[in-house]
Design a protein around this motif. Structure first.
Motif, PDB file in Angstrom:
ATOM      1  N   SER A  12     -13.266 -19.148  -9.985  1.00 36.46           N
ATOM      2  CA  SER A  12     -13.473 -18.705 -11.363  1.00 36.46           C
ATOM      3  C   SER A  12     -12.550 -17.523 -11.683  1.00 36.46           C
ATOM      4  O   SER A  12     -11.952 -17.444 -12.751  1.00 36.46           O
ATOM      5  CB  SER A  12     -14.935 -18.321 -11.575  1.00 36.46           C
ATOM      6  N   PHE A  13     -12.419 -16.597 -10.728  1.00 39.05           N
ATOM      7  CA  PHE A  13     -11.563 -15.437 -10.903  1.00 39.05           C
ATOM      8  C   PHE A  13     -10.105 -15.859 -11.063  1.00 39.05           C
ATOM      9  O   PHE A  13      -9.383 -15.363 -11.915  1.00 39.05           O
ATOM     10  CB  PHE A  13     -11.721 -14.481  -9.707  1.00 39.05           C
ATOM     11  N   SER A  47     -19.425 -17.984  -3.037  1.00 42.56           N
ATOM     12  CA  SER A  47     -18.239 -17.136  -2.902  1.00 42.56           C
ATOM     13  C   SER A  47     -16.987 -17.890  -3.325  1.00 42.56           C
ATOM     14  O   SER A  47     -16.125 -17.338  -4.029  1.00 42.56           O
ATOM     15  CB  SER A  47     -18.074 -16.649  -1.464  1.00 42.56           C
ATOM     16  N   GLN A 107     -16.881 -20.412  -5.404  1.00 41.79           N
ATOM     17  CA  GLN A 107     -16.959 -20.624  -6.848  1.00 41.79           C
ATOM     18  C   GLN A 107     -16.516 -19.376  -7.614  1.00 41.79           C
ATOM     19  O   GLN A 107     -15.789 -19.457  -8.598  1.00 41.79           O
ATOM     20  CB  GLN A 107     -18.382 -21.016  -7.273  1.00 41.79           C
ATOM     21  N   LYS A 108     -16.936 -18.209  -7.146  1.00 39.94           N
ATOM     22  CA  LYS A 108     -16.532 -16.953  -7.781  1.00 39.94           C
ATOM     23  C   LYS A 108     -15.029 -16.749  -7.666  1.00 39.94           C
ATOM     24  O   LYS A 108     -14.376 -16.343  -8.624  1.00 39.94           O
ATOM     25  CB  LYS A 108     -17.277 -15.770  -7.144  1.00 39.94           C
TER      26      LYS A 108
END
Length: 156
Positions: free
Chosen positions: A151-152, A145, A147-148
């Motif tokens: 990244s976002f 979560s 990492q996402k």
């Protein structure tokens, strides 16, 4: 033992926890049995470190068949085959540790790392560690979560 939904059976110098699906409501009883056995072993070792009067013990975990019924809120059972005699034999071979039978070992392979040994002609397994998949799973989900989210943020 009772707090872990197992029935206590006392015979001679043996205290036996019976993890029956009739009481536990699951057929996956080996891992909870190993965890409880490990906790009991640690409590006994702690006692032996603190006090002069030592407790000599051996703990085993076996998996086998019993014929059981619940009557008057008590578990009544009969051990089938060598289920109980093998558990007692392995407990006798254990020296202040928890040993698993081959049958118990096979049922916990994905979750408990063991090491095989033969003691007096009997195959036993020493516990190396118990994998806590629930804790690991939560950690991995939280990591993914983050990492996402990172990244976002980088993309925007």
């Amino acid at each position: 033992i009772n707090e872990n939904k197992a029935a206590l059976y006392v015979s001679d110098n043996y205290l036996t926890g019976i993890f029956s699906p009739l009481v536990t409501k699951t057929f996956k009883n080996e891992k909870p049995a190993v965890k409880l056995a490990s906790e009991i072993a640690e409590m006994l070792k702690e006692h032996n470190r603190k006090f002069e009067q030592k407790i000599d013990f051996g703990i085993s975990v076996n998996s086998g068949e019993i014929a059981a019924e619940k009557k008057d809120n008590k578990l009544r059972f009969t051990s089938l085959g060598n289920t109980l005699p093998l558990a007692k034999k392995i407990a006798d071979l254990s020296n202040k540790e928890v040993l698993l039978s081959r049958a118990a070992h096979v049922r916990v392979i994905p979750e408990i790392k063991t090491e095989k040994e033969t003691k007096q002609g009997t195959e036993v397994y020493h516990i190396k560690y118990v994998a806590e998949r629930e804790k690991s799973s939560r950690f991995i989900q939280d990591f993914l979560s983050r990492q996402k989210a990172e990244s976002f943020v980088k993309q925007n």
